[in-house]
Write a protein that holds these residues in place. Sequence first.
Motif, PDB file in Angstrom:
ATOM      1  N   UNK B   2       0.614  -1.221  -0.097  1.00 53.94           N
ATOM      2  CA  UNK B   2      -0.433   0.025  -0.069  1.00 53.94           C
ATOM      3  C   UNK B   2       0.782   1.148   0.106  1.00 53.94           C
ATOM      4  N   UNK B   3       2.113   0.867   1.132  1.00 50.56           N
ATOM      5  CA  UNK B   3       2.700   2.316   0.707  1.00 50.56           C
ATOM      6  C   UNK B   3       3.856   3.018  -0.129  1.00 50.56           C
ATOM      7  N   UNK B   5       2.260   1.687  -3.101  1.00 46.60           N
ATOM      8  CA  UNK B   5       1.199   1.696  -4.732  1.00 46.60           C
ATOM      9  C   UNK B   5       1.068   3.724  -4.184  1.00 46.60           C
ATOM     10  N   UNK B   6       1.408   4.289  -2.929  1.00 49.53           N
ATOM     11  CA  UNK B   6       1.097   5.600  -2.778  1.00 49.53           C
ATOM     12  C   UNK B   6       2.109   6.199  -3.184  1.00 49.53           C
ATOM     13  N   UNK B   7       3.100   5.890  -2.901  1.00 52.02           N
ATOM     14  CA  UNK B   7       3.942   6.883  -2.908  1.00 52.02           C
ATOM     15  C   UNK B   7       4.381   6.684  -4.953  1.00 52.02           C
ATOM     16  N   UNK B  10       1.712   9.180  -5.115  1.00 45.75           N
ATOM     17  CA  UNK B  10       2.338  10.700  -5.190  1.00 45.75           C
ATOM     18  C   UNK B  10       3.130  11.348  -6.813  1.00 45.75           C
ATOM     19  N   UNK B  13       0.534  12.043  -9.831  1.00 48.64           N
ATOM     20  CA  UNK B  13      -0.162  12.976  -9.425  1.00 48.64           C
ATOM     21  C   UNK B  13       0.768  14.312  -9.504  1.00 48.64           C
ATOM     22  N   UNK B  14       1.811  14.511  -9.273  1.00 52.05           N
ATOM     23  CA  UNK B  14       2.908  15.763  -8.976  1.00 52.05           C
ATOM     24  C   UNK B  14       3.477  15.817 -10.225  1.00 52.05           C
ATOM     25  N   UNK B  74      12.831  14.435  -2.588  1.00 50.49           N
ATOM     26  CA  UNK B  74      11.997  14.504  -1.372  1.00 50.49           C
ATOM     27  C   UNK B  74      13.630  14.275  -0.571  1.00 50.49           C
ATOM     28  N   UNK B  77      13.018  18.175   1.230  1.00 51.03           N
ATOM     29  CA  UNK B  77      12.735  17.894   2.737  1.00 51.03           C
ATOM     30  C   UNK B  77      13.951  17.248   3.532  1.00 51.03           C
TER      31      UNK B  77
END
Lengths: 235, 78
Positions: B2-3, B5-7, B10, B13-14, B74, B77
């Motif tokens: 899930x992590x 896929x989220x990455x 994201x 999308x960006x 990444x 940040x």
Amino acid sequence: MPGSAIDARGLARRFAEVNALAGVDLGVTCGEAVAVLGANGAGKTTLLRLLATLLRPTKGSLTLFEQPLKDGGAGARRRIGFLSHASFLYPDLTPVENLKFYARAFGVADADDRVDEVLDEVGLLGWRNRPVRTLSRGLEQRCALARVLLHRPDLLLLDEPFNGLDADSAAMLTAVLRREHARGATILMATHDLQRALESCERGLILSRGRIHWDGRLAGIDELQQVYSASARAS
Amino acid sequence: MSGLLALIGKDLRIELRTKETLASLLLLGILTLLVLSFAFEPGSEARGDAAPGVLWVAVTFAAVLGLNRSFAAEREND
């Protein structure tokens, strides 16, 4: 009796020729709120980054929630919320998109509801669909705070959390910290502002040249000002 | 999973919003194909044989560039 949240022994970190942290012994029990005070370069940020498992110590050992960090901290990280100088937000995404990403990364079960809840808590619902790059410094800081609170962390590590906040936002943050403290979260907050430290924490420690110079209960501003000034003179 | 896929979600999308990396990748891909095609005689048999390799070189270069851009976001940040 509350368990141990942080147990650091001889924690040291060196950057090239600079000893940013020169052997810190620190024990914090679960539910404590501790202000980390000290002048610029005292080692506050380095201490928080080590505790957040974003840096590895040069020497010493660190145990979080009675679990030694053998896996590099991946397990402990789920229980930590770290508010840093950097917001850890993606500027091209909106606050909602940022928070939904972090909610999925942390495996937050009720992600959509929780995102709305934390945005409401930090007063950011009106800006929820604007890209982060268009937000002011204060609003971005509020969004970063929402990110920190999102997964209901047991340990809050806050590095100068009042930076960039106006009076209303600062009052909101103080209220949030009190709620988190009442919930049972452990708080470590680095700040220069002695008054804010007194409002939000019951214990304080003063770092000087990478060592703990003073560690005690926070009673009043006069006493704290005295020990802070003595520490500044010593360094 | 899930992590991960989220990455990926994201990053996509960006990229769809900014299209910064996409333009660079296309330009690099086209330039790589163009420059490598100069190395072969027009109409020669070797040119046809080398085409798949040239294509993969372009894809690999573009992928490395995309990966660097993704890491850079990444690091900002850190």
